[in-house]
Write an enzyme that holds these catalytic residues in place. Structure first.
Site, PDB file in Angstrom:
ATOM      1  N   GLU A  71       0.845  -1.199   0.000  1.00  0.00           N
ATOM      2  CA  GLU A  71       0.000   0.000   0.000  1.00  0.00           C
ATOM      3  C   GLU A  71       0.878   1.245   0.000  1.00  0.00           C
ATOM      4  O   GLU A  71       0.530   2.272  -0.590  1.00  0.00           O
ATOM      5  CB  GLU A  71      -0.915  -0.015   1.219  1.00  0.00           C
ATOM      6  CG  GLU A  71      -1.828   1.181   1.321  1.00  0.00           C
ATOM      7  CD  GLU A  71      -2.535   1.233   2.666  1.00  0.00           C
ATOM      8  OE1 GLU A  71      -2.662   2.347   3.213  1.00  0.00           O
ATOM      9  OE2 GLU A  71      -2.948   0.171   3.168  1.00  0.00           O
ATOM     10  N   HIS A  72       2.034   1.156   0.653  1.00  0.00           N
ATOM     11  CA  HIS A  72       2.992   2.261   0.683  1.00  0.00           C
ATOM     12  C   HIS A  72       3.897   2.259  -0.548  1.00  0.00           C
ATOM     13  O   HIS A  72       4.117   3.293  -1.175  1.00  0.00           O
ATOM     14  CB  HIS A  72       3.856   2.169   1.937  1.00  0.00           C
ATOM     15  CG  HIS A  72       3.136   2.480   3.209  1.00  0.00           C
ATOM     16  ND1 HIS A  72       3.414   3.585   3.970  1.00  0.00           N
ATOM     17  CD2 HIS A  72       2.128   1.833   3.847  1.00  0.00           C
ATOM     18  CE1 HIS A  72       2.619   3.613   5.037  1.00  0.00           C
ATOM     19  NE2 HIS A  72       1.834   2.545   4.986  1.00  0.00           N
ATOM     20  N   GLU A 148       4.110   3.841  12.049  1.00  0.00           N
ATOM     21  CA  GLU A 148       2.657   3.794  11.949  1.00  0.00           C
ATOM     22  C   GLU A 148       2.087   2.767  12.924  1.00  0.00           C
ATOM     23  O   GLU A 148       1.091   3.024  13.598  1.00  0.00           O
ATOM     24  CB  GLU A 148       2.254   3.439  10.516  1.00  0.00           C
ATOM     25  CG  GLU A 148       0.758   3.359  10.285  1.00  0.00           C
ATOM     26  CD  GLU A 148       0.420   3.012   8.850  1.00  0.00           C
ATOM     27  OE1 GLU A 148      -0.712   2.543   8.614  1.00  0.00           O
ATOM     28  OE2 GLU A 148       1.266   3.215   7.965  1.00  0.00           O
TER      29      GLU A 148
END
Length: 444
Positions: A71-72, A148
């Site tokens: 996703e990153h 995160e």
């Protein structure tokens, strides 16, 4: 920071009042990529989404966090775009973009003016096959992800408890592992691991393109064929996931933390999803009707009893989402009023569950819930993006457009007996996990 988890359940499938509310049109490219168009002419804007049928539950054992890592990484460079250039171009053209990862899928999307659709399709198709991964790219992003995790989980008692609930709710299935992954495994993911995952899962025949907005099929088809149709088909995709063994005992998880201000109780049960329910079994729809009856806001059974009448809790509810590739959960939750012992709250919740099991729900309750659920559908079409979320998440777990479009009819066909049968099948102690989040001073 992009979303770690997007759990848009099929409670949101209560978004259709009658057949053809979304009016989706669909076709499949020669390389196997499904394309869905949802017309919405209210504004000259389109939402462009690519859904990959891969999520954290598809990760190799010991390699948790890869799906979210991508996703990153997908916002890094390709053979044609420098790192970060994708996002800069979208912003420069007045668009918005994001991505999210769940247990069962990973999705990337942009909202842009109609005349910018070709631009974002070109860039999205580019990163489907041309992502450039190097140690210089992945190492800084690994640190971002670990931070995160520290921010979202390690610094949150509630999030820590949720992780522990998952590890005991699912004894064998990978839903027991958090979507973001375990920190020690994220640290050990190698460049080889990441490249293998990308080459295995990121291909057009493992993806669904959903476009919602002011565009016709005649306009969309040539764009899809030009940008996505030119990508070679990948291999055959099979989700190989272990199943759950029979459960024989209820389980409890307790966390005490000085940061907790109010005691909380959660009781979750394994429950069928749309996909895992047997043919002819309408229990997922029956459980959605039940959700509205016992947990649908301030007028629901649970809220009226525990918050208004008994004054034991500040909030109470029930949540069920059948939008899972594999087995789902149905969950009660209660936040105790300060000064009320959690044991008293748990006793009151158990009494509510016992009454449901003994007496069931009434016909009037079922009819009101059905009316509420179907009426809510009328407003769904007004929000650009809702339909694409609903259809995309359904298709990504191998449901069909017809299953989404026929949701109101399925809800309307639910009977009182269906609801009572479903709740008695699900609310069994051996399927349950009771979790307590307590203030530190409550420790004995």
């Amino acid at each position: 920071m992009r979303l770690v988890l997007f759990l848009l359940g099929f409670a949101v499938l209560s978004l259709r009042a009658e057949a053809a509310v979304f009016n989706p049109q669909s076709f499949t490219l020669k390389n196997g990529m499904q394309v869905v168009l949802i017309p919405n002419t209210r504004v000259p804007v389109v939402k462009h989404m690519v859904w990959y049928r891969v999520g954290s539950a598809d990760e190799p054992a010991g390699k948790s966090g890869i799906a979210h890592f991508f996703e990153h990484l997908m916002f890094k460079g390709t053979k044609n775009l420098a790192p970060g250039e994708f996002s800069k171009i979208v912003a420069k053209n007045g668009g918005q973009e994001n991505a999210f990862t769940s247990y069962d899928y990973t999705a990337y999307f942009q909202t842009v003016a109609k005349d910018r659709l070709a631009l974002v399709m070109k860039m999205e198709a580019d990163r489907m096959t041309n992502l450039t991964l190097t140690s210089e790219v992945i190492e800084p992003e690994r640190q971002v992800i670990l931070e995160e995790r520290r921010q979202r989980t390690d610094n949150s008692p509630g999030a820590q408890l949720q992780e522990q609930i998952g590890t005991v709710q699912y004894m064998n299935h990978p839903y027991r592992i958090p979507v973001i992954g375990w920190a020690h495994e994220i640290k050990n993911l190698s460049l080889e691991d990441l490249n293998h995952f990308y080459k295995k899962w990121y291909a057009p025949n493992n993806a669904v393109l959903v476009v919602e907005g002011d565009i016709t099929l005649e306009e969309l088809r040539p764009l899809a064929e030009k940008y996505y149709g030119a990508i070679p088909k990948g291999g055959d995709y099979t989700r190989l996931r272990p199943s759950e063994p029979p459960a024989h005992a209820d389980r409890r998880v307790i966390k005490r933390d000085a940061r907790v201000r109010q005691d909380n109780l959660q009781r979750s049960y394994l429950a069928p999803s749309y996909r895992t329910a047997a043919k002819g079994d309408n229990s997922p729809y029956a459980l959605q009707v039940l959700e509205n009856i016992i947990g649908g806001g301030a007028t629901s059974r649970l809220y009226r009893s525990l918050v208004i009448d008994q004054k034991l809790a500040d909030s109470a509810g029930f949540y069920y989402s059948p939008n899972k590739y594999d087995q789902a959960t149905a969950t009660f939750w209660v936040t105790a009023q300060n000064g009320i012992a959690i044991e008293q709250v748990e006793k009151a919740l158990q009494a509510e569950i016992d009454e449901l099991l003994e007496k069931g729900v009434t016909q009037d309750e079922v009819m009101r819930a059905q009316k509420t659920l179907v009426n809510e559908a009328v407003f769904a079409r007004d929000n650009l993006g809702t339909a694409s979320q609903v259809l995309g998440s359904a298709l990504a777990i191998d449901l069909s457009v017809d299953q989404v479009e026929s949701w109101p009819e399925a809800i309307q066909q639910v009977t009182r007996d269906d609801v009572n049968k479903a709740l008695r099948a699900v609310f069994k102690d051996q399927y349950s996990v009771t979790a307590l989040l307590l203030r530190k001073e409550d420790a004995s």
